[in-house]
Design an enzyme around this catalytic site. Structure first.
Site, PDB file in Angstrom:
ATOM      1  N   GLY A 207       9.285  84.007  18.078  1.00  0.00           N
ATOM      2  CA  GLY A 207       9.036  83.360  19.359  1.00  0.00           C
ATOM      3  C   GLY A 207       8.047  82.221  19.259  1.00  0.00           C
ATOM      4  O   GLY A 207       6.909  82.418  18.857  1.00  0.00           O
ATOM      5  N   SER A 208       8.441  81.003  19.605  1.00  0.00           N
ATOM      6  CA  SER A 208       7.592  79.855  19.340  1.00  0.00           C
ATOM      7  C   SER A 208       8.153  78.600  20.007  1.00  0.00           C
ATOM      8  O   SER A 208       9.023  78.675  20.868  1.00  0.00           O
ATOM      9  CB  SER A 208       7.468  79.650  17.830  1.00  0.00           C
TER      10      SER A 208
END
Length: 249
Positions: A207-208
């Site tokens: 997640g980024s």
């Protein structure tokens, strides 16, 4: 046969297949699989099934599908899968503008269009070069792990800046930003490396976000809320840029 629909590498017939797992993720998948097997052998079924699901999710997260990149040096290609969450005029990161002692020029500090791509845990997390050229600068900055969807994540989160020299005076910056869950940015390239458009340059675990700083005077060809595909979706087209010998297709 003429008229057959081939896969994206020009082979056989088109059809879905499970994408390969990037080597960076195989050790995590193997570790999860070993723990799952131990739980199953010990008869701990209440743990074995959730662990089996976890193993599948880990392998899915690190999937690395083949992509077909448009063949035009004037195009800026999406470096990440995900959702366009921000399009705004901002100054480029100071780390990509100031002189770093290498003699390689940085970006102009005047505001440019920044396109922010949010990657959820369900997106492919292998990032790709937005254009062909030379990686002239890589700057890693430790920081916080705020929600990557927030605007201030660009200045406060752990991040890694890339400066890509496309040639003919055109330079583009892009940044990998760790998110709320992500705890490691993994680069595949270093300063001085020559890359092709769509080439893998790194990944971010779990997640980024990736920010792209378009060259001066370049407007995006994507919209807020649009889902895009790394290595395939065109973010923008740079006007008046000659094809570069050695990179043109």
């Amino acid at each position: 046969m003429p008229g057959d629909i081939l896969d994206n590498r020009g082979r056989g017939t088109a059809g879905w297949s499970w994408p390969p797992v990037h080597p960076e993720g195989r050790k995590f998948g193997a570790a999860a699989a070993v723990v799952t097997a131990i739980a199953a052998l010990l008869g701990w079924q209440v743990l074995a099934w959730p662990l089996a699901l976890l193993t599948f999710c880990v392998l899915a997260f690190f999937r690395d599908p083949q992509r077909v990149t448009p063949r035009d040096d004037r195009l800026v290609i999406a470096p990440a899968d995900g959702l366009i969450t921000l399009i705004q005029k901002v100054p480029p990161p100071a780390e990509l503008c100031v002189a770093d002692g290498s003699g390689v020029p940085g970006l102009d500090p005047a505001p440019v269009t920044r396109v922010s791509i949010f990657m959820s845990v369900f997106d492919v997390h292998v990032n790709r070069a937005p254009m062909a050229g030379t990686i002239s600068r890589v700057v890693y900055i430790p920081g916080k792990f705020l929600n990557a969807d927030l605007d201030k994540a660009s200045e406060e989160n752990e991040r890694q800046h890339f400066l890509l020299d496309h040639g003919s005076g055109v330079r583009i910056g892009f940044t990998q930003i760790a998110g709320l869950i992500a705890r490691r940015i993994v680069p595949f390239v270093k300063a001085g490396d020559i890359v092709a458009a769509g080439q893998r340059v790194g990944l971010i675990r779990f997640g980024s976000r990736v920010d792209v700083y378009l060259p001066q005077g370049t407007e995006p060809r994507v919209l807020m809320g649009q889902r895009i595909v790394a290595g395939e979706t065109v973010l923008a087209e740079i006007g008046q840029v000659p094809l570069i010998e050695g990179f043109s297709q």
